[in-house]
Design a protein around this motif. Structure first.
Motif, PDB file in Angstrom:
ATOM      1  N   LEU A  50       0.829  -1.209   0.000  1.00  0.00           N
ATOM      2  CA  LEU A  50       0.000   0.000   0.000  1.00  0.00           C
ATOM      3  C   LEU A  50       0.862   1.258   0.000  1.00  0.00           C
ATOM      4  O   LEU A  50       0.583   2.230  -0.716  1.00  0.00           O
ATOM      5  CB  LEU A  50      -0.921   0.007   1.228  1.00  0.00           C
ATOM      6  CG  LEU A  50      -2.161  -0.874   1.156  1.00  0.00           C
ATOM      7  CD1 LEU A  50      -2.795  -1.018   2.532  1.00  0.00           C
ATOM      8  CD2 LEU A  50      -3.178  -0.269   0.175  1.00  0.00           C
ATOM      9  N   LEU A  51       1.932   1.231   0.797  1.00  0.00           N
ATOM     10  CA  LEU A  51       2.853   2.365   0.857  1.00  0.00           C
ATOM     11  C   LEU A  51       3.488   2.611  -0.508  1.00  0.00           C
ATOM     12  O   LEU A  51       3.591   3.756  -0.963  1.00  0.00           O
ATOM     13  CB  LEU A  51       3.932   2.098   1.908  1.00  0.00           C
ATOM     14  CG  LEU A  51       5.028   3.168   2.048  1.00  0.00           C
ATOM     15  CD1 LEU A  51       4.426   4.491   2.500  1.00  0.00           C
ATOM     16  CD2 LEU A  51       6.106   2.705   3.021  1.00  0.00           C
ATOM     17  N   PHE A  52       3.883   1.528  -1.175  1.00  0.00           N
ATOM     18  CA  PHE A  52       4.542   1.659  -2.472  1.00  0.00           C
ATOM     19  C   PHE A  52       3.597   2.202  -3.541  1.00  0.00           C
ATOM     20  O   PHE A  52       4.019   2.927  -4.438  1.00  0.00           O
ATOM     21  CB  PHE A  52       5.126   0.315  -2.904  1.00  0.00           C
ATOM     22  CG  PHE A  52       6.484   0.042  -2.319  1.00  0.00           C
ATOM     23  CD1 PHE A  52       7.044   0.880  -1.378  1.00  0.00           C
ATOM     24  CD2 PHE A  52       7.205  -1.069  -2.718  1.00  0.00           C
ATOM     25  CE1 PHE A  52       8.292   0.630  -0.838  1.00  0.00           C
ATOM     26  CE2 PHE A  52       8.471  -1.328  -2.200  1.00  0.00           C
ATOM     27  CZ  PHE A  52       9.010  -0.473  -1.248  1.00  0.00           C
ATOM     28  N   VAL A  53       2.323   1.829  -3.466  1.00  0.00           N
ATOM     29  CA  VAL A  53       1.346   2.370  -4.408  1.00  0.00           C
ATOM     30  C   VAL A  53       1.193   3.871  -4.173  1.00  0.00           C
ATOM     31  O   VAL A  53       1.162   4.668  -5.121  1.00  0.00           O
ATOM     32  CB  VAL A  53      -0.005   1.641  -4.270  1.00  0.00           C
ATOM     33  CG1 VAL A  53      -1.092   2.359  -5.077  1.00  0.00           C
ATOM     34  CG2 VAL A  53       0.121   0.197  -4.754  1.00  0.00           C
ATOM     35  N   LYS A  54       1.127   4.267  -2.900  1.00  0.00           N
ATOM     36  CA  LYS A  54       0.996   5.682  -2.561  1.00  0.00           C
ATOM     37  C   LYS A  54       2.216   6.485  -3.005  1.00  0.00           C
ATOM     38  O   LYS A  54       2.106   7.637  -3.437  1.00  0.00           O
ATOM     39  CB  LYS A  54       0.796   5.850  -1.048  1.00  0.00           C
ATOM     40  CG  LYS A  54      -0.475   5.229  -0.496  1.00  0.00           C
ATOM     41  CD  LYS A  54      -1.725   5.963  -0.969  1.00  0.00           C
ATOM     42  CE  LYS A  54      -2.975   5.370  -0.324  1.00  0.00           C
ATOM     43  NZ  LYS A  54      -4.212   6.041  -0.828  1.00  0.00           N
ATOM     44  N   SER A  59       2.814   0.246  -9.832  1.00  0.00           N
ATOM     45  CA  SER A  59       1.375   0.336 -10.072  1.00  0.00           C
ATOM     46  C   SER A  59       0.951  -0.898 -10.853  1.00  0.00           C
ATOM     47  O   SER A  59       1.796  -1.695 -11.285  1.00  0.00           O
ATOM     48  CB  SER A  59       1.028   1.614 -10.847  1.00  0.00           C
ATOM     49  OG  SER A  59       1.730   1.649 -12.089  1.00  0.00           O
ATOM     50  N   PHE A  60      -0.369  -1.057 -11.029  1.00  0.00           N
ATOM     51  CA  PHE A  60      -0.900  -2.259 -11.656  1.00  0.00           C
ATOM     52  C   PHE A  60      -1.644  -1.901 -12.938  1.00  0.00           C
ATOM     53  O   PHE A  60      -2.434  -0.963 -12.961  1.00  0.00           O
ATOM     54  CB  PHE A  60      -1.810  -3.003 -10.679  1.00  0.00           C
ATOM     55  CG  PHE A  60      -1.125  -3.331  -9.384  1.00  0.00           C
ATOM     56  CD1 PHE A  60      -0.312  -4.452  -9.292  1.00  0.00           C
ATOM     57  CD2 PHE A  60      -1.246  -2.508  -8.276  1.00  0.00           C
ATOM     58  CE1 PHE A  60       0.346  -4.752  -8.110  1.00  0.00           C
ATOM     59  CE2 PHE A  60      -0.592  -2.797  -7.094  1.00  0.00           C
ATOM     60  CZ  PHE A  60       0.209  -3.921  -7.009  1.00  0.00           C
ATOM     61  N   TYR A  64      -5.011  -5.995 -17.048  1.00  0.00           N
ATOM     62  CA  TYR A  64      -4.702  -7.395 -16.723  1.00  0.00           C
ATOM     63  C   TYR A  64      -5.181  -7.800 -15.321  1.00  0.00           C
ATOM     64  O   TYR A  64      -4.742  -8.816 -14.802  1.00  0.00           O
ATOM     65  CB  TYR A  64      -3.199  -7.634 -16.854  1.00  0.00           C
ATOM     66  CG  TYR A  64      -2.702  -7.360 -18.247  1.00  0.00           C
ATOM     67  CD1 TYR A  64      -2.953  -8.246 -19.283  1.00  0.00           C
ATOM     68  CD2 TYR A  64      -2.017  -6.190 -18.539  1.00  0.00           C
ATOM     69  CE1 TYR A  64      -2.517  -7.988 -20.576  1.00  0.00           C
ATOM     70  CE2 TYR A  64      -1.573  -5.912 -19.829  1.00  0.00           C
ATOM     71  CZ  TYR A  64      -1.826  -6.811 -20.841  1.00  0.00           C
ATOM     72  OH  TYR A  64      -1.401  -6.549 -22.114  1.00  0.00           O
ATOM     73  N   ILE A  65      -6.051  -7.006 -14.727  1.00  0.00           N
ATOM     74  CA  ILE A  65      -6.637  -7.354 -13.430  1.00  0.00           C
ATOM     75  C   ILE A  65      -8.156  -7.258 -13.552  1.00  0.00           C
ATOM     76  O   ILE A  65      -8.684  -6.538 -14.404  1.00  0.00           O
ATOM     77  CB  ILE A  65      -6.132  -6.430 -12.304  1.00  0.00           C
ATOM     78  CG1 ILE A  65      -6.387  -4.955 -12.644  1.00  0.00           C
ATOM     79  CG2 ILE A  65      -4.650  -6.655 -12.045  1.00  0.00           C
ATOM     80  CD1 ILE A  65      -5.961  -3.982 -11.556  1.00  0.00           C
ATOM     81  N   LEU A  73      -5.768  -1.994  -3.268  1.00  0.00           N
ATOM     82  CA  LEU A  73      -4.929  -3.013  -3.902  1.00  0.00           C
ATOM     83  C   LEU A  73      -5.801  -4.001  -4.674  1.00  0.00           C
ATOM     84  O   LEU A  73      -6.869  -4.396  -4.198  1.00  0.00           O
ATOM     85  CB  LEU A  73      -4.116  -3.779  -2.857  1.00  0.00           C
ATOM     86  CG  LEU A  73      -2.988  -3.026  -2.150  1.00  0.00           C
ATOM     87  CD1 LEU A  73      -2.355  -3.919  -1.097  1.00  0.00           C
ATOM     88  CD2 LEU A  73      -1.936  -2.557  -3.146  1.00  0.00           C
ATOM     89  N   PRO A  74      -5.363  -4.429  -5.855  1.00  0.00           N
ATOM     90  CA  PRO A  74      -6.121  -5.436  -6.603  1.00  0.00           C
ATOM     91  C   PRO A  74      -6.223  -6.740  -5.816  1.00  0.00           C
ATOM     92  O   PRO A  74      -5.303  -7.102  -5.068  1.00  0.00           O
ATOM     93  CB  PRO A  74      -5.278  -5.641  -7.868  1.00  0.00           C
ATOM     94  CG  PRO A  74      -4.409  -4.443  -7.973  1.00  0.00           C
ATOM     95  CD  PRO A  74      -4.150  -3.991  -6.572  1.00  0.00           C
TER      96      PRO A  74
END
Length: 231
Positions: A50-54, A59-60, A64-65, A73-74
């Motif tokens: 979560l921290l890394f996405v922020k 990113s994703f 593909y999800i 988070l997916p």
């Protein structure tokens, strides 16, 4: 195409789950130790995720999800912290069952010290990159704790052996995730060096993830064995 990441998760766990009932390994009988280890480690890594996405570390790719998300988070990313650790601990236990000798255990401490030194060196050069700092900082702390604080049980030779074997499916799975790409990395937050399409840091992300899981797994087993001895 939206099911790619989900299919990768299913592929990762399919054979370890089916083979968990192998008579020699008897892995299903160890689920009471495996599942708590995966859950505790998963919580730590999901917070990290979560921290890394922020921080825009990664990113994703929405193509593909499936689009189901929890806490930003997916669903597939959350499943990743179940399927990959399960498969890796399964590899760890298979190797222990079929190759029980640990004659090289005496060298594992030296190997750990080499990795600790590598962590310090990379932290020095990559101190201004989030993925590099958190990844190698975490590995340094966990590895130092296991080798220098944990004195009740030793398993690092078996761990390194399992880690090396786990690199085979790692290159396949991460190769797909990073080449399609399902997971997109911001190279400003890592060293910018890749093995194929896989960031260099990912190798040690796997090591930290596997080490925490295996340590907790062995810890829960040792506590149960101690209680049985006392009785």
């Amino acid at each position: 195409m939206h099911y790619i990441y989900l299919f990768i998760n299913i592929a990762v766990i399919f054979f370890p789950l089916v083979l968990s009932f192998d008579k020699k390994v008897h892995f299903f009988s160890k689920w009471k130790f495996v599942l708590p280890a995966i859950f505790i480690t998963g919580v730590v890594f999901l917070i990290w995720d979560l921290l890394f996405v922020k921080l825009n570390v990664w990113s994703f790719n929405p193509g593909y999800i499936i689009g189901v998300q929890f806490f930003g988070l997916p669903l597939e990313e959350i499943l990743f912290f179940l399927t990959v650790p399960y498969a890796c601990i399964f590899i760890y236990e298979c190797l222990n069952a079929y190759f029980p000798k640990d004659n090289l255990q005496k060298y594992s401490f030296s190997v750990s010290n080499l990795f600790l030194g590598l962590c310090i060196a990379i932290l020095f050069f990559g101190y201004n990159r989030w993925y590099t700092v958190i990844n190698f900082g975490f590995l340094f702390v966990v590895l130092a704790y296991v080798e220098y604080v944990n004195v009740k049980f030793r398993f690092m030779y078996k761990f390194y052996r399992a880690y090396l074997v786990s690199l085979i499916p790692f290159y396949i799975v991460n190769g797909f995730l990073t080449s399609i790409p399902v997971v997109m990395y911001n190279d400003k937050q890592n060293l910018g060096f890749r093995v194929g399409t896989i960031p260099f840091e990912d190798h040690f992300y796997l090591m930290g993830l596997l080490l925490m899981n295996v340590y907790l797994y062995e810890l829960f087993k040792s506590r149960t064995n101690s209680l049985k001895t006392e009785v």
